[in-house]
Scaffold this motif. Structure first.
Motif, PDB file in Angstrom:
ATOM      1  N   ALA A  94      -2.312  32.030 -84.821  1.00 47.29           N
ATOM      2  CA  ALA A  94      -2.501  30.427 -83.612  1.00 47.29           C
ATOM      3  C   ALA A  94      -4.292  30.728 -83.184  1.00 47.29           C
ATOM      4  N   PRO A  95      -4.938  31.564 -83.092  1.00 45.91           N
ATOM      5  CA  PRO A  95      -6.265  31.829 -82.832  1.00 45.91           C
ATOM      6  C   PRO A  95      -7.451  31.526 -83.868  1.00 45.91           C
ATOM      7  N   LEU A  96      -6.545  32.030 -85.470  1.00 41.51           N
ATOM      8  CA  LEU A  96      -7.511  31.892 -86.564  1.00 41.51           C
ATOM      9  C   LEU A  96      -7.119  30.053 -86.689  1.00 41.51           C
ATOM     10  N   GLU A  97      -6.194  29.022 -85.939  1.00 39.01           N
ATOM     11  CA  GLU A  97      -6.664  27.903 -86.553  1.00 39.01           C
ATOM     12  C   GLU A  97      -7.720  27.241 -86.255  1.00 39.01           C
ATOM     13  N   GLU A  98      -8.209  26.964 -86.657  1.00 40.94           N
ATOM     14  CA  GLU A  98      -9.934  25.709 -86.643  1.00 40.94           C
ATOM     15  C   GLU A  98      -9.260  24.598 -85.478  1.00 40.94           C
ATOM     16  N   ASP A  99      -7.800  24.081 -85.855  1.00 41.74           N
ATOM     17  CA  ASP A  99      -7.437  23.215 -85.435  1.00 41.74           C
ATOM     18  C   ASP A  99      -6.754  23.376 -84.102  1.00 41.74           C
ATOM     19  N   THR A 100      -7.412  22.253 -83.130  1.00 39.64           N
ATOM     20  CA  THR A 100      -6.757  23.114 -81.209  1.00 39.64           C
ATOM     21  C   THR A 100      -5.728  22.709 -81.333  1.00 39.64           C
ATOM     22  N   GLU A 101      -5.044  21.226 -82.110  1.00 41.58           N
ATOM     23  CA  GLU A 101      -3.787  20.895 -81.765  1.00 41.58           C
ATOM     24  C   GLU A 101      -2.883  22.019 -82.114  1.00 41.58           C
ATOM     25  N   LYS A 102      -3.318  22.584 -83.560  1.00 35.35           N
ATOM     26  CA  LYS A 102      -2.421  23.191 -84.363  1.00 35.35           C
ATOM     27  C   LYS A 102      -2.478  24.724 -84.130  1.00 35.35           C
ATOM     28  N   MET A 103      -2.952  25.217 -83.216  1.00 35.66           N
ATOM     29  CA  MET A 103      -3.273  26.593 -81.976  1.00 35.66           C
ATOM     30  C   MET A 103      -2.315  26.363 -81.749  1.00 35.66           C
ATOM     31  N   VAL A 104      -2.402  25.326 -80.765  1.00 31.04           N
ATOM     32  CA  VAL A 104      -1.413  25.475 -79.431  1.00 31.04           C
ATOM     33  C   VAL A 104      -0.026  24.804 -80.203  1.00 31.04           C
ATOM     34  N   GLU A 105       0.657  24.320 -80.730  1.00 28.87           N
ATOM     35  CA  GLU A 105       1.240  24.087 -81.419  1.00 28.87           C
ATOM     36  C   GLU A 105       2.157  25.200 -81.479  1.00 28.87           C
ATOM     37  N   LEU A 106       1.558  26.440 -81.965  1.00 31.67           N
ATOM     38  CA  LEU A 106       1.866  27.600 -82.742  1.00 31.67           C
ATOM     39  C   LEU A 106       1.737  28.811 -81.222  1.00 31.67           C
ATOM     40  N   LEU A 107       1.068  29.146 -80.358  1.00 29.60           N
ATOM     41  CA  LEU A 107       1.273  29.097 -79.369  1.00 29.60           C
ATOM     42  C   LEU A 107       2.554  28.721 -78.807  1.00 29.60           C
ATOM     43  N   LYS A 108       2.911  27.646 -79.006  1.00 29.76           N
ATOM     44  CA  LYS A 108       4.144  27.034 -77.706  1.00 29.76           C
ATOM     45  C   LYS A 108       5.835  27.601 -78.774  1.00 29.76           C
ATOM     46  N   GLU A 109       5.205  27.486 -80.154  1.00 27.07           N
ATOM     47  CA  GLU A 109       6.454  27.711 -81.149  1.00 27.07           C
ATOM     48  C   GLU A 109       6.907  29.436 -81.027  1.00 27.07           C
ATOM     49  N   ALA A 110       5.590  30.617 -80.721  1.00 27.58           N
ATOM     50  CA  ALA A 110       5.570  31.706 -79.925  1.00 27.58           C
ATOM     51  C   ALA A 110       6.503  31.666 -78.837  1.00 27.58           C
ATOM     52  N   LYS A 111       5.921  30.827 -78.032  1.00 28.64           N
ATOM     53  CA  LYS A 111       6.775  31.212 -76.355  1.00 28.64           C
ATOM     54  C   LYS A 111       7.886  30.888 -76.214  1.00 28.64           C
ATOM     55  N   ALA A 112       8.314  29.962 -77.193  1.00 29.58           N
ATOM     56  CA  ALA A 112      10.062  28.930 -77.799  1.00 29.58           C
ATOM     57  C   ALA A 112      10.873  30.941 -77.387  1.00 29.58           C
ATOM     58  N   GLU A 113       9.563  31.216 -78.861  1.00 31.44           N
ATOM     59  CA  GLU A 113      10.678  32.116 -79.497  1.00 31.44           C
ATOM     60  C   GLU A 113      10.877  33.443 -78.630  1.00 31.44           C
ATOM     61  N   PHE A 114       9.444  34.581 -77.702  1.00 26.50           N
ATOM     62  CA  PHE A 114       9.834  34.793 -76.920  1.00 26.50           C
ATOM     63  C   PHE A 114      10.097  34.734 -75.652  1.00 26.50           C
ATOM     64  N   GLU A 115      11.408  33.465 -75.732  1.00 30.97           N
ATOM     65  CA  GLU A 115      12.476  32.927 -74.802  1.00 30.97           C
ATOM     66  C   GLU A 115      13.325  33.435 -75.025  1.00 30.97           C
ATOM     67  N   LYS A 116      13.377  32.577 -77.100  1.00 29.74           N
ATOM     68  CA  LYS A 116      14.858  32.970 -77.011  1.00 29.74           C
ATOM     69  C   LYS A 116      15.542  33.874 -76.910  1.00 29.74           C
ATOM     70  N   VAL A 117      14.100  35.624 -76.885  1.00 29.71           N
ATOM     71  CA  VAL A 117      14.541  36.355 -77.584  1.00 29.71           C
ATOM     72  C   VAL A 117      15.198  37.053 -75.634  1.00 29.71           C
ATOM     73  N   LEU A 118      14.042  36.875 -74.447  1.00 25.29           N
ATOM     74  CA  LEU A 118      15.161  36.589 -73.482  1.00 25.29           C
ATOM     75  C   LEU A 118      16.324  36.651 -72.889  1.00 25.29           C
ATOM     76  N   GLU A 119      16.690  34.877 -74.071  1.00 25.01           N
ATOM     77  CA  GLU A 119      18.105  34.838 -74.400  1.00 25.01           C
ATOM     78  C   GLU A 119      19.434  35.659 -73.998  1.00 25.01           C
ATOM     79  N   ILE A 120      18.741  36.253 -75.103  1.00 22.81           N
ATOM     80  CA  ILE A 120      19.822  37.328 -76.359  1.00 22.81           C
ATOM     81  C   ILE A 120      19.561  38.827 -75.078  1.00 22.81           C
ATOM     82  N   ASP A 121      18.298  39.100 -75.109  1.00 22.89           N
ATOM     83  CA  ASP A 121      18.073  40.390 -74.243  1.00 22.89           C
ATOM     84  C   ASP A 121      17.189  39.881 -72.824  1.00 22.89           C
TER      85      ASP A 121
END
Length: 139
Positions: A94-121
């Motif tokens: 994400a921080p390597l992205e020049e497009d700020t919107e794309k960077m935020v999108e990737l970070l939100k996707e990561a957040k969703a994945e970490f939240e799914k991990v917490l649903e499992i564990d």
């Protein structure tokens, strides 16, 4: 597939050898074995995950890495290690992205994945730590 002296190797043996090669920094050889596994079994989540790690660690081909991690998670959605590696890769890319919107999108996707991990564990310390880090960045 064949190993030394023409021995026939099972997919499990190929995966084991590929993992050992990757652990020891022999990324190109590991990549070849993961690809051999995928030729025989295109839906082998462990091979996709291993390949994702190879692309991530060797040469920094993050686009390929993310695609392989995502495929592994799609094939084994309950596998916490696969989800964590995918999400951590997203936070690295994400921080390597020049497009700020794309960077935020990737970070939100990561957040969703970490939240799914917490649903499992719900006690998964890595996911808790990563979510706290993302919160510091306002994600």
């Amino acid at each position: 597939m064949f190993g030394q002296q023409g021995e026939q190797l099972s997919l499990e043996e190929l995966l084991s050898r590929a993992d050992a090669l990757r652990y020891n920094g022999h990324y190109e050889e590991a990549e070849k074995l993961y690809l051999q596994v995928l030729e025989q079994d295109p839906n082998n989540a462990a091979a996709h995950h291993g390949l994702g790690l190879v692309y991530y660690l060797h040469g920094g081909d993050f686009e390929k890495s993310l695609a392989e991690f995502k495929k592994a998670v799609e094939l084994e959605p309950e596998n916490i290690a696969y989800r964590l590696d995918w999400a951590k890769a997203l936070t690295t890319v994400a921080p390597l992205e020049e497009d700020t919107e794309k960077m935020v999108e990737l970070l939100k996707e990561a957040k969703a994945e970490f939240e799914k991990v917490l649903e499992i564990d719900p006690e998964n310390q890595e996911a808790i730590k990563q979510l706290a880090y993302l919160a510091e960045w306002g994600v």
